[in-house]
Design an enzyme around this catalytic site. Sequence first.
Site, PDB file in Angstrom:
ATOM      1  N   LEU A   1       0.913  -1.262  -0.049  1.00 24.92           N
ATOM      2  CA  LEU A   1      -0.025   0.081   0.063  1.00 24.92           C
ATOM      3  C   LEU A   1       0.839   1.445  -0.043  1.00 24.92           C
ATOM      4  O   LEU A   1       1.607   1.508   1.065  1.00 24.92           O
ATOM      5  CB  LEU A   1      -0.851   0.003   1.127  1.00 24.92           C
ATOM      6  N   ALA A   2       0.532   2.041  -1.023  1.00 24.37           N
ATOM      7  CA  ALA A   2       1.625   3.357  -0.984  1.00 24.37           C
ATOM      8  C   ALA A   2       0.772   4.430  -1.752  1.00 24.37           C
ATOM      9  O   ALA A   2       1.242   5.271  -2.368  1.00 24.37           O
ATOM     10  CB  ALA A   2       2.728   3.002  -2.115  1.00 24.37           C
TER      11      ALA A   2
ATOM     12  N   GLY B   1      -0.891   6.598   0.143  1.00 27.63           N
ATOM     13  CA  GLY B   1      -0.994   7.707   0.934  1.00 27.63           C
ATOM     14  C   GLY B   1      -0.279   8.926   0.450  1.00 27.63           C
ATOM     15  O   GLY B   1       0.746   8.674  -0.260  1.00 27.63           O
TER      16      GLY B   1
ATOM     17  N   ARG C   1       3.034  14.852   5.539  1.00 24.95           N
ATOM     18  CA  ARG C   1       3.774  15.123   6.678  1.00 24.95           C
ATOM     19  C   ARG C   1       5.331  15.313   6.230  1.00 24.95           C
ATOM     20  O   ARG C   1       6.142  15.850   6.772  1.00 24.95           O
ATOM     21  CB  ARG C   1       3.581  14.283   7.636  1.00 24.95           C
TER      22      ARG C   1
ATOM     23  N   ASP D   1       5.747   2.295   3.539  1.00 24.32           N
ATOM     24  CA  ASP D   1       6.588   3.254   4.251  1.00 24.32           C
ATOM     25  C   ASP D   1       7.160   2.585   5.690  1.00 24.32           C
ATOM     26  O   ASP D   1       7.498   3.287   6.659  1.00 24.32           O
ATOM     27  CB  ASP D   1       6.009   4.630   4.633  1.00 24.32           C
TER      28      ASP D   1
ATOM     29  N   ASN E   1      54.259   6.057 -10.095  1.00 20.78           N
ATOM     30  CA  ASN E   1      54.206   6.925  -8.901  1.00 20.78           C
ATOM     31  C   ASN E   1      53.679   8.152  -9.364  1.00 20.78           C
ATOM     32  O   ASN E   1      54.372   8.897 -10.219  1.00 20.78           O
ATOM     33  CB  ASN E   1      55.427   7.146  -8.074  1.00 20.78           C
TER      34      ASN E   1
ATOM     35  N   ASN F   1      41.757  17.017 -17.795  1.00 21.19           N
ATOM     36  CA  ASN F   1      41.199  15.986 -18.554  1.00 21.19           C
ATOM     37  C   ASN F   1      39.718  16.815 -19.433  1.00 21.19           C
ATOM     38  O   ASN F   1      39.158  16.149 -20.014  1.00 21.19           O
ATOM     39  CB  ASN F   1      40.382  14.888 -17.781  1.00 21.19           C
TER      40      ASN F   1
ATOM     41  N   SER G   1      56.173  16.147  -8.754  1.00 26.59           N
ATOM     42  CA  SER G   1      55.099  16.724  -8.224  1.00 26.59           C
ATOM     43  C   SER G   1      54.737  17.702  -9.095  1.00 26.59           C
ATOM     44  O   SER G   1      55.457  18.735  -9.902  1.00 26.59           O
ATOM     45  CB  SER G   1      55.995  17.259  -7.113  1.00 26.59           C
TER      46      SER G   1
HETATM   47  C1  UD1 Z   1      -2.809   1.852  10.067  1.00 27.47           C
HETATM   48  C2  UD1 Z   1      -3.475   0.797  10.859  1.00 27.47           C
HETATM   49  C3  UD1 Z   1      -3.436   0.794  12.266  1.00 27.47           C
HETATM   50  C4  UD1 Z   1      -1.660   0.404  12.483  1.00 27.47           C
HETATM   51  C5  UD1 Z   1      -1.004   1.488  11.734  1.00 27.47           C
HETATM   52  C6  UD1 Z   1       0.501   0.950  11.849  1.00 27.47           C
HETATM   53  C7  UD1 Z   1      -5.680   0.627   9.510  1.00 27.47           C
HETATM   54  C8  UD1 Z   1      -6.937   1.225   9.711  1.00 27.47           C
HETATM   55  N1  UD1 Z   1      -4.984   1.191  10.464  1.00 27.47           N
HETATM   56  O1  UD1 Z   1      -3.025   3.077  10.727  1.00 27.47           O
HETATM   57  O2  UD1 Z   1      -4.124  -0.371  12.947  1.00 27.47           O
HETATM   58  O3  UD1 Z   1      -1.636   0.245  13.916  1.00 27.47           O
HETATM   59  O4  UD1 Z   1      -1.435   1.417  10.272  1.00 27.47           O
HETATM   60  O5  UD1 Z   1       1.336   1.828  11.128  1.00 27.47           O
HETATM   61  O6  UD1 Z   1      -5.202  -0.099   8.638  1.00 27.47           O
HETATM   62  N2  UD1 Z   1      -2.915   3.676   2.438  1.00 27.47           N
HETATM   63  C9  UD1 Z   1      -3.509   3.545   1.015  1.00 27.47           C
HETATM   64  N3  UD1 Z   1      -4.621   3.971   0.671  1.00 27.47           N
HETATM   65  C10 UD1 Z   1      -5.579   4.528   1.774  1.00 27.47           C
HETATM   66  C11 UD1 Z   1      -4.972   4.932   2.969  1.00 27.47           C
HETATM   67  C12 UD1 Z   1      -3.906   4.193   3.156  1.00 27.47           C
HETATM   68  O7  UD1 Z   1      -2.526   3.064   0.237  1.00 27.47           O
HETATM   69  O8  UD1 Z   1      -6.592   4.793   1.402  1.00 27.47           O
HETATM   70  C13 UD1 Z   1      -1.633   3.298   2.371  1.00 27.47           C
HETATM   71  C14 UD1 Z   1      -0.661   4.441   3.102  1.00 27.47           C
HETATM   72  O9  UD1 Z   1       0.408   4.924   1.850  1.00 27.47           O
HETATM   73  C15 UD1 Z   1       0.428   3.500   3.986  1.00 27.47           C
HETATM   74  C16 UD1 Z   1      -0.652   2.597   4.622  1.00 27.47           C
HETATM   75  O10 UD1 Z   1      -1.722   2.341   3.757  1.00 27.47           O
HETATM   76  O11 UD1 Z   1       1.273   3.065   3.456  1.00 27.47           O
HETATM   77  C17 UD1 Z   1      -1.274   2.959   6.029  1.00 27.47           C
HETATM   78  O12 UD1 Z   1      -1.946   4.120   5.809  1.00 27.47           O
HETATM   79  P1  UD1 Z   1      -2.065   5.078   7.318  1.00 27.47           P
HETATM   80  O13 UD1 Z   1      -3.130   6.081   6.769  1.00 27.47           O
HETATM   81  O14 UD1 Z   1      -0.503   5.481   7.574  1.00 27.47           O
HETATM   82  O15 UD1 Z   1      -2.551   4.186   8.460  1.00 27.47           O
HETATM   83  P2  UD1 Z   1      -2.595   4.376  10.018  1.00 27.47           P
HETATM   84  O16 UD1 Z   1      -3.460   5.479  10.283  1.00 27.47           O
HETATM   85  O17 UD1 Z   1      -1.264   4.741  10.220  1.00 27.47           O
HETATM   86 MG    MG Z   2       0.714   5.542   9.068  1.00 30.94          MG
END
Ligand code: UD1
Ligand code: MG
Length: 459
Positions: free
Chosen positions: A11-12, A14, A18, A104, A363, A372, A391
């Site tokens: 999952l990437a 997000g 921040r 991440d 040397n 160059n 030298s």
């Molecule tokens: C999530 C977990 C939480 C856990 C924590 C650990 C859920 C609901 N909660 O919370 O229980 O303790 O991670 O770090 O799963 N992402 C997507 N699409 C979305 C939302 C998120 O791809 O719609 C991806 C983000 O890029 C990230 C990951 O999912 O890589 C986690 O999302 P994030 O929003 O950071 O979850 P947390 O609130 O940290």
């Molecule tokens: Mg998170």
Amino acid sequence: MSKSRTAAILLAAGRGTRMKSALPKVLHRVTGRPMIGHLLDRLAAFQPERTIVVVSPGMPAVAEFVAPAETIIQDPPLGTGHAVMAARKALDGFDGDVLVLFGDTPLLTAETMQSMVNARRAAGDPAVVVLGFMPDDPGDYGRLITDSQGGLQAIVEAKDADAAQREIGLCNAGIMAIDGKRLFDLLDAVGNNNSKGEYYLTDIVAIARSRGWGCTVVETGDPVEVMGVNSRAGLAEAEAAMQNRLRSAAMDNGVTLTAPETVWFCHDTRLGRDVSIEPNVVFGAGVSVGDNVEILAFCHIVGATIEDGAIIGPYARLRPGADIGVNAKVGNFVEIKASRLDKGAKANHLSYIGDSWVGAGANIGAGTITCNYDGFFKSRTEIGEGAFIGSNTALVAPVKIGAGAITGAGSTISSDVPDNALSLTRSPQEDRPGWALKYRLRKQAEKDNLTAGKKKKAG
Ligand code: UD1
Ligand code: MG
């Protein structure tokens, strides 16, 4: 179907707001490699049948980086459950195990991934296996609600937890191994009636239990491993943790680090046996070091190959294409780029060697510069075996110095020098006996007269 099949979903999607960056969060580098690259490297151990990366729209750089892994666009991102759902079509008919990872968490180990998958295949055939950990501060992490047998009943997000649930120390690291045959049925039942209005992946645990399916926890004893990077400060923490791993691995493999905390490796640094590295050495990408090499303090090394027994530094800079042969020596304030030093060649002090070949045992005297670059083109310098470059020689490339030749100190060499010749371009020396003494006496007298005049005026 074989039970050994695994599909990984990273999952990437997000936005990583921040990070305050134009670069997608998962492409920020740790030990020189984008975070998601570390996960892909670890995943390679499984050779998962499928690897699917879930991204948001407008992230072509992520798709390009993770290729040949497949990318799926989640638009708009509506939560972690929704993100996994985005892979439904791609996984149509897949009935192996699905490993869900967050892009991440670059420190996650292959061992942990393997134990997650093993636990998924354990007796009892759990529908979902969750990676748990005990952070010092459970903060915003989801809490794992377990039953008396240690089975997992539910995950409650911190925002939705009551006071008693918030007291639970065992938290969700975010990594899950799920039975692919049941995953999408479970996700179909996930709603968004929660404090964030999102489709939580975590809800599948309680749903599985309500259907009588088991869910279990694999606990990692190392909270650092599941550290999620959300900010630049987090990135620096992950870097520090990963550097510590690389330092420990180097020492485990027979490398001496006098002050390990001051040596910075790259994810791909290769080190031989009995290498010794003094404090404050930085390795960039693509460095390979042979056996018995000594790297003295304050060196910066990128894209270089260093063969057995070479001695580098202190204060040496090796740039891409530096190829240092067996027992060669590169000393202080020497910069080497795209150049080969053959066996036993030496450049001990204050030099720039670029686009060159230096023969065995040659040397290079202090202050030698290979010129160059003419502002338009780069040209090559060749220095024959056993040559002695005096030298402060400027070698104006393209130029070849023959084997065993000598260049006089301070020369500017712009045409080829035959083997065993002496070549020098100095203007003749002129000596004027007694001149310095006479000069000093004359100047001192001038100064004395001036001082006396000033005193008279003041009196
Ligand atoms: C999530 C977990 C939480 C856990 C924590 C650990 C859920 C609901 N909660 O919370 O229980 O303790 O991670 O770090 O799963 N992402 C997507 N699409 C979305 C939302 C998120 O791809 O719609 C991806 C983000 O890029 C990230 C990951 O999912 O890589 C986690 O999302 P994030 O929003 O950071 O979850 P947390 O609130 O940290
Ligand atoms: Mg998170």
